[in-house]
Design an enzyme around this catalytic site. Structure first.
Site, short mmCIF file in Angstrom:
data_model
loop_
_atom_site.label_atom_id
_atom_site.label_comp_id
_atom_site.label_asym_id
_atom_site.label_seq_id
_atom_site.Cartn_x
_atom_site.Cartn_y
_atom_site.Cartn_z
N LYS A 14 46.99 47.27 37.55
CA LYS A 14 46.85 48.64 38.35
C LYS A 14 47.83 48.99 39.39
O LYS A 14 48.43 50.12 39.27
CB LYS A 14 45.59 48.56 38.93
CG LYS A 14 44.18 48.73 37.94
CD LYS A 14 43.06 48.54 38.82
CE LYS A 14 42.87 47.19 39.57
NZ LYS A 14 41.74 47.17 40.24
N ARG A 167 34.84 37.40 40.80
CA ARG A 167 35.43 38.67 40.67
C ARG A 167 35.49 39.49 39.23
O ARG A 167 34.91 40.45 38.93
CB ARG A 167 36.77 38.65 41.14
CG ARG A 167 36.88 38.87 42.67
CD ARG A 167 38.17 38.52 42.85
NE ARG A 167 39.40 39.24 42.76
CZ ARG A 167 40.44 38.89 42.79
NH1 ARG A 167 40.91 37.75 43.34
NH2 ARG A 167 41.78 39.49 42.56
P1 ADP Z 1 41.47 43.17 42.35
O1 ADP Z 1 41.31 44.47 41.70
O2 ADP Z 1 42.70 42.62 41.95
O3 ADP Z 1 40.18 42.55 42.40
P2 ADP Z 1 41.21 44.48 44.98
O4 ADP Z 1 42.53 44.60 45.74
O5 ADP Z 1 41.07 45.83 44.31
O6 ADP Z 1 41.68 43.37 43.82
O7 ADP Z 1 39.85 44.20 45.53
C1 ADP Z 1 39.65 43.00 46.33
C2 ADP Z 1 38.15 43.02 46.76
O8 ADP Z 1 38.01 44.12 47.63
C3 ADP Z 1 37.30 43.10 45.75
O9 ADP Z 1 37.04 41.78 45.19
C4 ADP Z 1 36.05 43.47 46.76
O10 ADP Z 1 35.61 42.50 47.37
C5 ADP Z 1 36.62 44.56 47.75
N1 ADP Z 1 36.67 45.81 47.20
C6 ADP Z 1 37.76 46.52 46.63
N2 ADP Z 1 37.32 47.80 46.34
C7 ADP Z 1 36.05 47.78 46.32
C8 ADP Z 1 35.03 48.99 46.28
N3 ADP Z 1 35.27 49.98 45.61
N4 ADP Z 1 33.88 48.62 46.54
C9 ADP Z 1 33.34 47.59 47.02
N5 ADP Z 1 34.28 46.45 47.11
C10 ADP Z 1 35.70 46.74 46.91
#
Ligand code: ADP
Length: 211
Positions: A14, A167
Site C-alpha cells: 500500500k 496481524r
Molecule cells: P500494516 O498494514 O502493515 O499492518 P499499518 O501501519 O497500517 O500496518 O498498521 C499498524 C497497526 O496499527 C495495526 O496492526 C493496528 O494495530 C493499528 N491500526 C492501523 N489502522 C487501524 C485501524 N483503522 N483500526 C484499528 N487499528 C488500526
C-alpha cells in the site's frame, strides 16, 4: 480523480502504491498506522496505542476514529488515499458518512510474499520513504541509509514473525469482509495476486483512480 481506499494484508505494498499516487497526481496520504505511531509514545494514549499495535491487534475504534477525522479535516479539498482505514465493517459504515467519491482497491498477495516483504521492510524515520532489504529493486543505495536524506533506516516494532501471524489473522477476520461490503456498493477494484510486477500494479491503479 477518485479518492482511494486500500484494502490489503499487512505489507502488501500500500505504501509503494501511495507514493506513486502522491507523486503523480498530488494525492494526500492518510496512513492510520502512521497517525497512531505519531502519537507521543510517553503519553497515556501513546502507551495504550502501542500495547495494541505491538500485539498485532486493532486499536479500538474510538481512538482511531478521532485521529482519522482530524486528518480528513486537514486535507479537505484534496484527493485522498486512505491507507489502513477502514479495517472492519463498523469503520466502513462510519466512513460512509464522512467520505465519498472513492474506489476501494484490493491488493491481493500471497501470505508468504507479504511475510517476506514485511521482514525486509525498513523505513526512513525522517522522510518516511520505505525500502526493502530483501528485494534488489527496493534496496537503498547505501546499506541502511535513506537515499533522500541519509538518515538511518529503521524497522517497525511490530514487523516481527510473531506479530505478522496475528496481524494476518486480524486481517482475515476483520478486514476481508470489507470486500463484500464494497463489492455490493460497486466500488471494488482488484489487483490480482498474479500481477507481481510493480509497474503493472501501478498502471492498474492508475486506471482505477481515473475511471
Ligand atoms: P500494516 O498494514 O502493515 O499492518 P499499518 O501501519 O497500517 O500496518 O498498521 C499498524 C497497526 O496499527 C495495526 O496492526 C493496528 O494495530 C493499528 N491500526 C492501523 N489502522 C487501524 C485501524 N483503522 N483500526 C484499528 N487499528 C488500526
Amino acid at each position: 480523480m477518485k479518492n482511494v481506499i486500500f484494502i490489503a494484508p499487512p505489507a502488501a505494498g500500500k505504501g509503494t502504491c501511495s507514493d506513486f499516487l502522491k507523486a503523480k497526481f498530488g494525492y494526500k496520504h492518510i496512513s492510520t498506522g502512521d497517525l497512531l505511531r505519531n502519537v507521543d509514545k510517553e503519553s497515556e494514549l501513546g502507551k495504550e496505542i502501542s500495547s495494541y499495535i505491538n500485539k498485532g491487534e486493532l486499536v479500538p475504534d474510538i481512538i482511531i476514529n478521532k485521529l482519522l477525522q482530524e486528518a480528513l479535516d486537514t486535507y479537505k479539498g484534496n484527493p485522498i488515499i486512505l491507507d489502513g482505514y477502514p479495517r472492519n465493517v463498523k469503520q466502513a459504515e462510519l466512513l460512509e458518512t464522512i467520505f465519498d467519491n472513492y474506489v476501494a482497491i484490493y491488493l491481493d498477495i500471497e501470505k508468504e510474499t507479504a511475510m517476506k516483504r514485511m521482514l525486509g521492510r525498513i523505513t526512513c524515520p525522517k522522510c518516511k520513504k520505505t525500502y526493502n532489504k530483501y528485494f534488489d529493486k527496493f534496496k537503498p543505495k547505501n546499506e541502511g541509509l535513506c537515499d533522500e536524506c541519509n538518515s538511518e533506516l529503521v524497522s517497525r516494532n511490530d514487523d516481527t514473525k510473531e506479530t505478522f501471524d496475528i496481524r494476518f489473522d486480524t486481517y482475515i477476520n476483520n478486514t476481508l469482509p470489507l470486500l463484500e461490503y464494497y463489492d455490493k456498493k460497486d466500488v471494488l477494484k482488484k489487483v490480482s495476486k498474479d500481477t507481481t510486477e510493480t509497474d503493472d500494479i501501478l498502471s492498474s491503479i492508475e486506471g482505477f483512480v481515473n475511471d
